[in-house]
Write a protein that holds these residues in place. Structure first.
Motif, PDB file in Angstrom:
ATOM      1  N   LYS A 124      53.985  48.373  28.100  1.00 13.49           N
ATOM      2  CA  LYS A 124      54.870  48.228  29.256  1.00 13.49           C
ATOM      3  C   LYS A 124      54.123  48.155  30.593  1.00 13.49           C
ATOM      4  O   LYS A 124      54.466  47.360  31.452  1.00 13.49           O
ATOM      5  CB  LYS A 124      55.885  49.375  29.274  1.00 13.49           C
ATOM      6  N   MET A 125      53.099  48.991  30.761  1.00 16.97           N
ATOM      7  CA  MET A 125      52.381  49.001  32.036  1.00 16.97           C
ATOM      8  C   MET A 125      51.481  47.766  32.124  1.00 16.97           C
ATOM      9  O   MET A 125      50.598  47.570  31.298  1.00 16.97           O
ATOM     10  CB  MET A 125      51.554  50.280  32.178  1.00 16.97           C
ATOM     11  N   GLU A 126      51.723  46.944  33.137  1.00 12.93           N
ATOM     12  CA  GLU A 126      51.027  45.665  33.262  1.00 12.93           C
ATOM     13  C   GLU A 126      49.505  45.810  33.322  1.00 12.93           C
ATOM     14  O   GLU A 126      48.773  45.066  32.667  1.00 12.93           O
ATOM     15  CB  GLU A 126      51.521  44.913  34.499  1.00 12.93           C
ATOM     16  N   ALA A 127      49.010  46.776  34.085  1.00 14.33           N
ATOM     17  CA  ALA A 127      47.556  46.949  34.205  1.00 14.33           C
ATOM     18  C   ALA A 127      46.940  47.295  32.850  1.00 14.33           C
ATOM     19  O   ALA A 127      45.875  46.769  32.496  1.00 14.33           O
ATOM     20  CB  ALA A 127      47.228  48.035  35.229  1.00 14.33           C
ATOM     21  N   ASN A 128      47.610  48.138  32.079  1.00 15.06           N
ATOM     22  CA  ASN A 128      47.107  48.498  30.745  1.00 15.06           C
ATOM     23  C   ASN A 128      47.153  47.302  29.804  1.00 15.06           C
ATOM     24  O   ASN A 128      46.219  47.069  29.040  1.00 15.06           O
ATOM     25  CB  ASN A 128      47.906  49.654  30.148  1.00 15.06           C
ATOM     26  N   ARG A 129      48.248  46.546  29.878  1.00 11.44           N
ATOM     27  CA  ARG A 129      48.382  45.352  29.031  1.00 11.44           C
ATOM     28  C   ARG A 129      47.286  44.341  29.364  1.00 11.44           C
ATOM     29  O   ARG A 129      46.640  43.784  28.470  1.00 11.44           O
ATOM     30  CB  ARG A 129      49.764  44.729  29.195  1.00 11.44           C
ATOM     31  N   ASP A 130      47.046  44.135  30.662  1.00 12.15           N
ATOM     32  CA  ASP A 130      46.013  43.180  31.085  1.00 12.15           C
ATOM     33  C   ASP A 130      44.625  43.617  30.625  1.00 12.15           C
ATOM     34  O   ASP A 130      43.824  42.793  30.180  1.00 12.15           O
ATOM     35  CB  ASP A 130      46.033  43.003  32.603  1.00 12.15           C
ATOM     36  N   TRP A 131      44.336  44.915  30.724  1.00  9.87           N
ATOM     37  CA  TRP A 131      43.030  45.427  30.298  1.00  9.87           C
ATOM     38  C   TRP A 131      42.866  45.245  28.788  1.00  9.87           C
ATOM     39  O   TRP A 131      41.815  44.828  28.315  1.00  9.87           O
ATOM     40  CB  TRP A 131      42.888  46.889  30.704  1.00  9.87           C
ATOM     41  N   GLU A 161      51.597  42.818  23.676  1.00  3.60           N
ATOM     42  CA  GLU A 161      52.830  42.348  24.323  1.00  3.60           C
ATOM     43  C   GLU A 161      53.862  43.461  24.488  1.00  3.60           C
ATOM     44  O   GLU A 161      54.756  43.363  25.320  1.00  3.60           O
ATOM     45  CB  GLU A 161      53.420  41.175  23.542  1.00  3.60           C
ATOM     46  N   LYS A 162      53.720  44.544  23.740  1.00  2.00           N
ATOM     47  CA  LYS A 162      54.664  45.668  23.804  1.00  2.00           C
ATOM     48  C   LYS A 162      54.220  46.737  24.805  1.00  2.00           C
ATOM     49  O   LYS A 162      54.968  47.687  25.044  1.00  2.00           O
ATOM     50  CB  LYS A 162      54.820  46.296  22.418  1.00  2.00           C
ATOM     51  N   LYS A 181      42.335  41.532  28.052  1.00  2.00           N
ATOM     52  CA  LYS A 181      40.980  41.121  28.433  1.00  2.00           C
ATOM     53  C   LYS A 181      39.975  41.516  27.348  1.00  2.00           C
ATOM     54  O   LYS A 181      39.087  40.736  26.995  1.00  2.00           O
ATOM     55  CB  LYS A 181      40.616  41.772  29.773  1.00  2.00           C
TER      56      LYS A 181
END
Length: 156
Positions: free
Chosen positions: A134-141, A131-132, A144
């Motif tokens: 910041k980059m959405e693509a990295n968070r999503d990966w 949740e911390k 997953k």
């Protein structure tokens, strides 16, 4: 004792072996030979990074070795390398993305060893850390991969 190779060669070998390992991780059907190559390539990549890399490369290499051992069903080795990744992330403040993956690796390894308490502890830590990011693509990966721990399937 170190191999007598120049910096550029060590770096290129580290990158190429990491990528080869990743290709084998993602391969849907692997042979026993593929499994062996996947493990040897991950270890060799980490070795070359130990000569030319940074703590970030070391942590990611340890994470990858842990993932390979988890795929191969070897929980003790998976835990060992996940702990090394976690330690590097914490000691060198490598950021939430890599720390989240270290926690994911620990959760995956504990799931494999059927240690539900530690699996849940590290799933929680991984989710909190994700949740911390910041980059959405990295968070999503990262998310997953975390969610794939409980399903037993690797993300593609």
């Amino acid at each position: 004792m170190e191999m007598n190779l120049d910096f550029t060669t060590h770096k290129q070998m580290a990158i190429d072996l990491f990528n080869l390992t990743w290709d084998l991780i993602e391969k849907q059907v692997r042979t026993e030979s593929d499994d062996d190559t996947m493990l040897y390539a991950a270890m060799a990549s980490r070795y070359h990074w130990s000569i030319v890399g940074t703590p970030l490369n070391f942590a990611r290499g340890e994470w990858q070795i842990s993932r390979v051992y988890a795929i191969l069903g070897r929980s003790e080795a998976a835990i060992h390398h996940a702990r090394k990744s976690e330690k590097l992330c914490l000691e060198h403040d490598l950021g939430e993305f890599d720390l989240g993956f270290a926690y994911e690796a620990l959760a995956r390894a504990y799931a494999l060893s059927r240690d539900a308490a530690n699996q849940e502890q590290y799933i929680s830590l991984a989710l909190e850390t994700a949740e911390k990011v910041k980059m959405e693509a990295n968070r999503d990966w990262l998310l997953k991969n975390i969610h794939s721990v409980s399903t037993g399937f690797l993300p593609v």
